[in-house]
Each structure stands twice: as structure tokens, then as C-alpha cells.
Design a protein around this motif. Structure first.
Motif, PDB file in Angstrom:
ATOM      1  N   LYS A 233       0.847  -1.187   0.000  1.00  0.00           N
ATOM      2  CA  LYS A 233       0.000   0.000   0.000  1.00  0.00           C
ATOM      3  C   LYS A 233       0.890   1.247   0.000  1.00  0.00           C
ATOM      4  O   LYS A 233       1.735   1.417   0.898  1.00  0.00           O
ATOM      5  CB  LYS A 233      -0.930   0.017   1.228  1.00  0.00           C
TER       6      LYS A 233
ATOM      7  N   ASP B 191      -0.862   8.192  -1.318  1.00  0.00           N
ATOM      8  CA  ASP B 191      -1.286   8.894  -2.527  1.00  0.00           C
ATOM      9  C   ASP B 191      -1.312  10.399  -2.229  1.00  0.00           C
ATOM     10  O   ASP B 191      -2.167  10.870  -1.446  1.00  0.00           O
ATOM     11  CB  ASP B 191      -2.650   8.410  -2.968  1.00  0.00           C
ATOM     12  N   PRO B 192      -0.393  11.171  -2.748  1.00  0.00           N
ATOM     13  CA  PRO B 192       0.621  10.770  -3.731  1.00  0.00           C
ATOM     14  C   PRO B 192       1.746   9.995  -3.076  1.00  0.00           C
ATOM     15  O   PRO B 192       1.900  10.029  -1.861  1.00  0.00           O
ATOM     16  CB  PRO B 192       1.103  12.105  -4.279  1.00  0.00           C
ATOM     17  N   PRO B 193       2.582   9.271  -3.868  1.00  0.00           N
ATOM     18  CA  PRO B 193       3.684   8.496  -3.298  1.00  0.00           C
ATOM     19  C   PRO B 193       4.654   9.398  -2.530  1.00  0.00           C
ATOM     20  O   PRO B 193       4.938  10.522  -2.939  1.00  0.00           O
ATOM     21  CB  PRO B 193       4.358   7.882  -4.533  1.00  0.00           C
TER      22      PRO B 193
ATOM     23  N   LYS C 284       7.869  10.991  -9.420  1.00  0.00           N
ATOM     24  CA  LYS C 284       6.912  10.428  -8.472  1.00  0.00           C
ATOM     25  C   LYS C 284       5.885   9.570  -9.175  1.00  0.00           C
ATOM     26  O   LYS C 284       4.881   9.209  -8.598  1.00  0.00           O
ATOM     27  CB  LYS C 284       6.221  11.559  -7.709  1.00  0.00           C
ATOM     28  N   SER C 285       6.156   9.331 -10.449  1.00  0.00           N
ATOM     29  CA  SER C 285       5.233   8.456 -11.164  1.00  0.00           C
ATOM     30  C   SER C 285       5.523   7.013 -10.823  1.00  0.00           C
ATOM     31  O   SER C 285       6.529   6.714 -10.191  1.00  0.00           O
ATOM     32  CB  SER C 285       5.374   8.684 -12.676  1.00  0.00           C
TER      33      SER C 285
ATOM     34  N   SER D  32       3.262   4.724  -9.334  1.00  0.00           N
ATOM     35  CA  SER D  32       2.699   4.398  -8.038  1.00  0.00           C
ATOM     36  C   SER D  32       2.271   2.947  -8.003  1.00  0.00           C
ATOM     37  O   SER D  32       2.622   2.166  -8.865  1.00  0.00           O
ATOM     38  CB  SER D  32       1.522   5.330  -7.740  1.00  0.00           C
TER      39      SER D  32
END
Length: 289
Positions: free
Chosen positions: A215, A218-220, A256-257, A259
């Protein structure tokens, strides 16, 4: 040649006259002929186990009322000879002769026991002068049934000691066992391979986790980054962990993409515990126990 009449009780067949038995025994041969007149206590005819042998009982007086009876003492001896001392009687088979022409009677005998058998001939309940005689029974010839077959005590053709019966054929034991071992070895090898693969899968499953079990915020939340990867914060089954994600190419540091929805391949190290992977991107997971 002196002109004398034949005395009572004899038959004049030639000149001079000679004595002839009232009843004679002949073995009926396979070619349709008769053997010489059988003599008392001598072998009179031979045959194999289970094969019939026939005898002609001839009444030279050609009497109208004659009852021919036989008694076969089923016996065993060491060899087919004419001795009586080595013969041990086992059982007696009785029967009657069949009239085939005036003064001629036929008896048929079949037995399974190899050896010499005593044959008694009785006419009107009295044993005739040339009785008893011996009947020789030899082992059955099993070559006509198949190779590697020998007769048993009952005259059945069975496989010999070095073969065994498989689908009505005598097969050498060594050949049968060798042929039987080949599929067994192949089967055991297949089972062993499957067992090893199962053990490997079980060992791998202990260290592999599914990406869905991680888990991410969001955002990472990026905890750290480098030239070829970044460290993300995540939770694995309720435990806070750090996920090291190896990027597919350089120049993506700080991104940060990627996820939780992105396909990834992860390696888990939770205070020294092993690794796990999911399809996609490479990385490591760190956490506190």
C-alpha cells in the motif's frame, strides 16, 4: 504234412500246427496297422500324455457272447522299462471293450501320468492268459503349443523355468523385468523432476510478494532517490516498509510516477528477510520488524 487233424483247442494256420492263444492283444498304431501280438508282462504300445492309445482284443474263437473288460493301473516308475518291482500303483481306471467286428473288440485309453501303467484284460470277468501288459506314457511334446514350454504332471504345457507367461506367450524373465523397468525409471524420473520443481516454487513463494499487498501513500512519498532508482514509503500487510524501485532507465530520478498501479518487480528485505518480485519494475523493500 503227416495228415493229422488239428487237436481241439488249437488253430491250424500253417503246417505244422502251432499253439495260439484264445485271446490276443494288439496295439493299434497311428498308421492304421497293428503291432505284433502283445506278450505278458511286456510293454505293449506307447503314447504321450493326453493322447489316446487304442488296443484290439481279438477272440480267436469268435464266440458270440464275450464281454471284454479292462483295468488300467495308473502307475509311475523311474523309466519306461518292463520291471514291475519299481512300479507303485496309484489308482485304477476301468472300462469295457467295443465290438467292431465278429471276434474283435477295441478299447481306448488316455492318461496324464508319465511312466509305465499296468493294463489288465478280462474276458467274461476272467483275466486272459497274456494279461497284464504294460502301457508306456511319455511326456507330452509341447513344441506344437509354443516355444519354451514343457509339460507338467497333468500334461498341461507351461512355461519352463527361465520364462514366464505374458499374454499367452512365454517370455524370458530377464527380458520381461528389463522391459518393465524402463517405464518405471521414466516415471520415477518424471516424479522427481516434478517434486524438485514444486520445492523450488515453494521456496520462491516464501520470498515473493504480490504488488497488490503493498500500500503506497497517494501521492507516493519519496524517501530517497538516486541515479537509477528511488525509495518509496509503503505498507506491507500493515507493516511500514521502504520500497526501493529501480527505474527502467536513467534520468527518471525524482519522478513520483509509477505508483502502486504500475506493474513492478520488487525485492523484499525486511530486517534481513528475503526477496519477492512482481512483474514489472525492479526494487527492494525495507521495513522494521
Amino acid at each position: 504234412d503227416i495228415g493229422l487233424e488239428c487237436p481241439a483247442g488249437v488253430t491250424c494256420l500253417c503246417d505244422p500246427c502251432f499253439f495260439q492263444n484264445e485271446i490276443e492283444i494288439f496295439a493299434m498304431l497311428d498308421n492304421g496297422t497293428l503291432s505284433d501280438s502283445c506278450s505278458k508282462m511286456h510293454v505293449c504300445g506307447r503314447t504321450q500324455q493326453r493322447q489316446q492309445i487304442s488296443y484290439l482284443i481279438r477272440d480267436n474263437l469268435v464266440r458270440e457272447t464275450v464281454r471284454v473288460e479292462y483295468r488300467l493301473h495308473d502307475s509311475r516308475v523311474q523309466a519306461l522299462d518292463t520291471t514291475v518291482d519299481s512300479t507303485i500303483s496309484l489308482n485304477v481306471t476301468r472300462g469295457y471293450g467295443e465290438s467292431i467286428s465278429p471276434g474283435n473288440y477295441r478299447i481306448n485309453i488316455t492318461t496324464n501320468t508319465v511312466g509305465l501303467h499296468i493294463l489288465e484284460i478280462l474276458v467274461n470277468s476272467e483275466q486272459i492268459f497274456v494279461s497284464p501288459v504294460f502301457v508306456g506314457i511319455t511326456p507330452r511334446d509341447c513344441e506344437e503349443v509354443g516355444s519354451h514350454r514343457v509339460p507338467n504332471e497333468e500334461g498341461d504345457c507351461i512355461c519352463d523355468g527361465v520364462t514366464m507367461e505374458v499374454l499367452r506367450h512365454c517370455v524370458r524373465r530377464s527380458t520381461f523385468f528389463s522391459a518393465s523397468l524402463i517405464p518405471v525409471v521414466i516415471l520415477m524420473a518424471g516424479v522427481l523432476v516434478m517434486f524438485i520443481r514444486a520445492k523450488i516454487r515453494a521456496a520462491d513463494a516464501f520470498w515473493l510478494i504480490e504488488l497488490k499487498d503493498l500500500k503506497f501513500p497517494d501521492p507516493p512519498e519519496i524517501l530517497g532517490q538516486g541515479t537509477y532508482g528511488e525509495v518509496l514509503k509503503a505498507w506491507y500487510l500493515g507493516t511500514e516498509v521502504a520500497v526501493k524501485r529501480a527505474m527502467s532507465g536513467a534520468g527518471h530520478a525524482g519522478s513520483k510516477s509509477g505508483s502502486a498501479g504500475r506493474s513492478a518487480s520488487l525485492e523484499l528485505r525486511n530486517s534481513g528477510q528475503g526477496s519477492l518480485s512482481s512483474p514489472g519494475y525492479m526494487g527492494s523493500v525495507f521495513g522494521n520488524q
